[in-house]
Design a protein around this motif. Structure first.
Motif, PDB file in Angstrom:
ATOM      1  N   VAL A  31       0.866  -1.190   0.000  1.00 15.34           N
ATOM      2  CA  VAL A  31       0.000   0.000   0.000  1.00 15.34           C
ATOM      3  C   VAL A  31       0.897   1.233   0.000  1.00 15.34           C
ATOM      4  CG1 VAL A  31      -1.811   1.245   1.250  1.00 15.34           C
ATOM      5  CG2 VAL A  31      -1.757  -1.262   1.318  1.00 15.34           C
ATOM      6  N   VAL A  32       0.684   2.101  -0.987  1.00 19.36           N
ATOM      7  CA  VAL A  32       1.508   3.313  -1.107  1.00 19.36           C
ATOM      8  C   VAL A  32       0.628   4.542  -0.905  1.00 19.36           C
ATOM      9  CG1 VAL A  32       3.039   4.664  -2.610  1.00 19.36           C
ATOM     10  CG2 VAL A  32       3.002   2.161  -2.791  1.00 19.36           C
ATOM     11  N   LEU A  33       1.017   5.362   0.052  1.00 19.54           N
ATOM     12  CA  LEU A  33       0.396   6.692   0.201  1.00 19.54           C
ATOM     13  C   LEU A  33       1.327   7.670  -0.498  1.00 19.54           C
ATOM     14  CD1 LEU A  33      -1.553   8.817   1.479  1.00 19.54           C
ATOM     15  CD2 LEU A  33      -0.095   8.761   3.518  1.00 19.54           C
ATOM     16  N   THR A  34       0.864   8.227  -1.616  1.00 23.28           N
ATOM     17  CA  THR A  34       1.741   9.148  -2.340  1.00 23.28           C
ATOM     18  C   THR A  34       1.223  10.582  -2.280  1.00 23.28           C
ATOM     19  OG1 THR A  34       2.784   9.723  -4.468  1.00 23.28           O
ATOM     20  CG2 THR A  34       0.639   8.629  -4.588  1.00 23.28           C
ATOM     21  N   TRP A  35       2.126  11.476  -1.943  1.00 22.59           N
ATOM     22  CA  TRP A  35       1.841  12.909  -2.041  1.00 22.59           C
ATOM     23  C   TRP A  35       1.549  13.225  -3.503  1.00 22.59           C
ATOM     24  CZ3 TRP A  35       3.805  17.020  -4.787  1.00 22.59           C
ATOM     25  CH2 TRP A  35       3.516  18.305  -4.301  1.00 22.59           C
ATOM     26  N   ALA A  36       0.675  14.186  -3.737  1.00 19.82           N
ATOM     27  CA  ALA A  36       0.377  14.646  -5.103  1.00 19.82           C
ATOM     28  C   ALA A  36       0.198  16.158  -5.062  1.00 19.82           C
ATOM     29  CB  ALA A  36      -0.892  13.967  -5.609  1.00 19.82           C
TER      30      ALA A  36
ATOM     31  N   ALA B  70      -3.950  12.219   5.525  1.00 16.75           N
ATOM     32  CA  ALA B  70      -2.708  11.427   5.476  1.00 16.75           C
ATOM     33  C   ALA B  70      -2.349  10.899   6.862  1.00 16.75           C
ATOM     34  CB  ALA B  70      -1.570  12.285   4.919  1.00 16.75           C
ATOM     35  N   ASN B  71      -2.537  11.719   7.878  1.00 18.37           N
ATOM     36  CA  ASN B  71      -2.242  11.285   9.259  1.00 18.37           C
ATOM     37  C   ASN B  71      -3.105  10.088   9.648  1.00 18.37           C
ATOM     38  OD1 ASN B  71      -0.431  13.361   9.639  1.00 18.37           O
ATOM     39  ND2 ASN B  71      -1.807  14.631  10.859  1.00 18.37           N
ATOM     40  N   SER B  72      -4.410  10.206   9.404  1.00 19.45           N
ATOM     41  CA  SER B  72      -5.311   9.140   9.861  1.00 19.45           C
ATOM     42  C   SER B  72      -5.149   7.875   9.024  1.00 19.45           C
ATOM     43  CB  SER B  72      -6.772   9.611   9.851  1.00 19.45           C
ATOM     44  OG  SER B  72      -6.967  10.533  10.893  1.00 19.45           O
TER      45      SER B  72
ATOM     46  N   VAL C  40      -2.778   2.318  -4.348  1.00 18.23           N
ATOM     47  CA  VAL C  40      -2.100   3.622  -4.370  1.00 18.23           C
ATOM     48  C   VAL C  40      -3.104   4.671  -3.892  1.00 18.23           C
ATOM     49  CG1 VAL C  40      -0.964   5.365  -5.770  1.00 18.23           C
ATOM     50  CG2 VAL C  40      -0.632   2.924  -6.286  1.00 18.23           C
ATOM     51  N   TYR C  41      -2.772   5.301  -2.772  1.00 21.67           N
ATOM     52  CA  TYR C  41      -3.631   6.349  -2.197  1.00 21.67           C
ATOM     53  C   TYR C  41      -2.933   7.674  -2.465  1.00 21.67           C
ATOM     54  CZ  TYR C  41      -7.175   8.002   1.171  1.00 21.67           C
ATOM     55  OH  TYR C  41      -8.273   8.605   1.762  1.00 21.67           O
ATOM     56  N   ALA C  42      -3.527   8.512  -3.295  1.00 22.37           N
ATOM     57  CA  ALA C  42      -2.929   9.818  -3.593  1.00 22.37           C
ATOM     58  C   ALA C  42      -3.551  10.876  -2.699  1.00 22.37           C
ATOM     59  CB  ALA C  42      -3.157  10.175  -5.053  1.00 22.37           C
ATOM     60  N   LYS C  43      -2.734  11.787  -2.228  1.00 20.91           N
ATOM     61  CA  LYS C  43      -3.259  12.872  -1.372  1.00 20.91           C
ATOM     62  C   LYS C  43      -2.234  13.990  -1.346  1.00 20.91           C
ATOM     63  CE  LYS C  43      -6.193  14.735   1.485  1.00 20.91           C
ATOM     64  NZ  LYS C  43      -5.923  16.045   0.900  1.00 20.91           N
TER      65      LYS C  43
ATOM     66  N   LYS D  80      -5.181  -0.721  -7.244  1.00 19.74           N
ATOM     67  CA  LYS D  80      -6.413   0.024  -7.032  1.00 19.74           C
ATOM     68  C   LYS D  80      -6.006   1.443  -6.647  1.00 19.74           C
ATOM     69  CE  LYS D  80      -8.907  -3.758  -7.276  1.00 19.74           C
ATOM     70  NZ  LYS D  80      -9.442  -4.137  -8.586  1.00 19.74           N
ATOM     71  N   PHE D  81      -6.770   2.402  -7.158  1.00 19.75           N
ATOM     72  CA  PHE D  81      -6.489   3.808  -6.858  1.00 19.75           C
ATOM     73  C   PHE D  81      -7.448   4.316  -5.790  1.00 19.75           C
ATOM     74  CE2 PHE D  81      -7.709   8.236  -7.473  1.00 19.75           C
ATOM     75  CZ  PHE D  81      -6.507   8.832  -7.136  1.00 19.75           C
ATOM     76  N   MET D  82      -6.914   5.025  -4.812  1.00 26.38           N
ATOM     77  CA  MET D  82      -7.749   5.555  -3.728  1.00 26.38           C
ATOM     78  C   MET D  82      -7.509   7.060  -3.532  1.00 26.38           C
ATOM     79  SD  MET D  82      -7.409   2.428  -0.962  1.00 26.38           S
ATOM     80  CE  MET D  82      -8.743   2.918   0.110  1.00 26.38           C
TER      81      MET D  82
END
Ligand code: CP
Length: 317
Positions: free
Chosen positions: A169-174, A185-187, A233-236, A268-270
């Motif tokens: 699982v990747v949290l990516t800055w955008a 992003a914190n939660s 991939v979670y973009a935020k 999957k994109f989130m």
């Protein structure tokens, strides 16, 4: 659980998740649980999903709901003690919270970070002052620091797409034209502590989140490398935490594109929404069948319903 300020307030994260999933299967299983009770839903900032999903969750449990936009409908609140209230703030939180407690059995509050005063934001003045002066349970609908209802909904969504292996699982800055808070992003990062996954954060240098939240989560400054073999991939976007509230770059190098998604394991994109198309994420990624953004929004109802029911159970025990 009296208040739901962060995911840590849940007596048991897995139980709450399991409750949310069962409520999704049968939303009206407890349709009279909160009969004759009232949920106050107070907004200091705009919303689409949180407003409607929280109201729907409450109604599914039998609550009456009262919604108020404090930003333009209520008296401006004073939160500091001992002030001579000569300015634009007409009402003190001490009275406001006490009065709301007379009309409601629980209150849910949205109050974003100012992004100008880190100390005050981290103190979550609005939310925690309500928790201090209200005599009823207080629910966080996104504060300066966290958005736990979103994170619980995201956990439901992740569970709906199981992988054969431990997921990456990747949290990516955008990028984003405005300075945005760190709450989502914190939660999400906090929520990933409860899950079996290889979780990493990808971000440009200077965009490190609060190290007290990221702890030992691996951080990569090369987005394409981070995306390799990702399952989710979670973009935020979020603004700089160390240079508090600043936007350090405005280019589109970190926009999530279809080409970049080819590096992933058909990920999957989130995204929590609302999202700026072709800045945060390209149309082709957002409109792709692998995009889960509408599922995430749908799951907000059941996350909120699980939290409301858990608080009611506490009241009744
Ligand atoms: N994701 C989310 O909280 O959406 P809203 O800001 O529209 O409530």
């Amino acid at each position: 659980m009296k208040n739901f300020i962060s995911l840590n307030d849940l007596p048991d994260f897995d139980e709450a998740l399991s409750l949310a999933k069962s409520l999704k299967k049968d939303p009206f299983a407890f349709k009279k649980y909160a009969k004759l009770k009232t949920l106050g839903i107070l907004f200091f900032n705009p919303s689409l999903r949180t407003r409607l999903s929280t109201q729907k969750a409450a109604q599914n449990l039998g609550f009456n709901t009262m919604i108020m936009n404090f930003s333009n409908e209520a008296w401006a609140l004073e939160f500091d003690d001992g002030t001579e209230m000569r300015g634009i703030r007409s009402e003190h939180i001490r009275e406001a919270a006490a009065v709301v407690s007379q009309y409601c059995d629980m209150v849910a509050i949205r109050a974003f970070a100012s992004l100008t005063d880190k100390v005050r934001d981290e103190a979550e003045i609005v939310l925690k002052s309500f928790a201090k002066y209200a005599s009823i349970p207080v629910i966080n609908m996104e504060s300066a620091v966290g958005h736990p209802l979103q994170a619980l909904a995201d956990a439901i969504t992740l569970d709906e797409y199981p992988t054969q292996h431990k997921p990456k699982v990747v949290l990516t800055w955008a990028p984003h034209p405005k300075a945005l808070p760190h709450a989502v992003a914190n939660s999400f990062t906090k929520m990933m502590e409860f899950r079996k996954a290889d979780f990493i954060i990808a971000q440009p240098e200077g965009y490190e989140l609060d190290p007290r939240i990221t702890k030992d989560v691996p951080v990569i400054h090369n987005q394409e490398e981070a995306l390799k073999d990702a399952d989710f991939v979670y973009a935020k976007n979020w603004c700089s935490y160390s240079n508090y509230g600043s936007i350090l770059r405005t280019d589109n190098e970190w926009t999530l594109t279809e080409d970049k998604m080819k590096q992933t394991n058909s990920a999957k994109f989130m995204h929590c929404l609302p999202v700026r198309r072709n800045i945060v994420v390209a149309d082709g990624v957002l409109d792709h069948p692998n995009s889960l953004v509408i599922d995430q929004a749908n799951n907000r109802t059941f996350a909120a319903q699980a939290v409301l029911k858990t608080i009611l159970d506490n009241d009744q025990s």
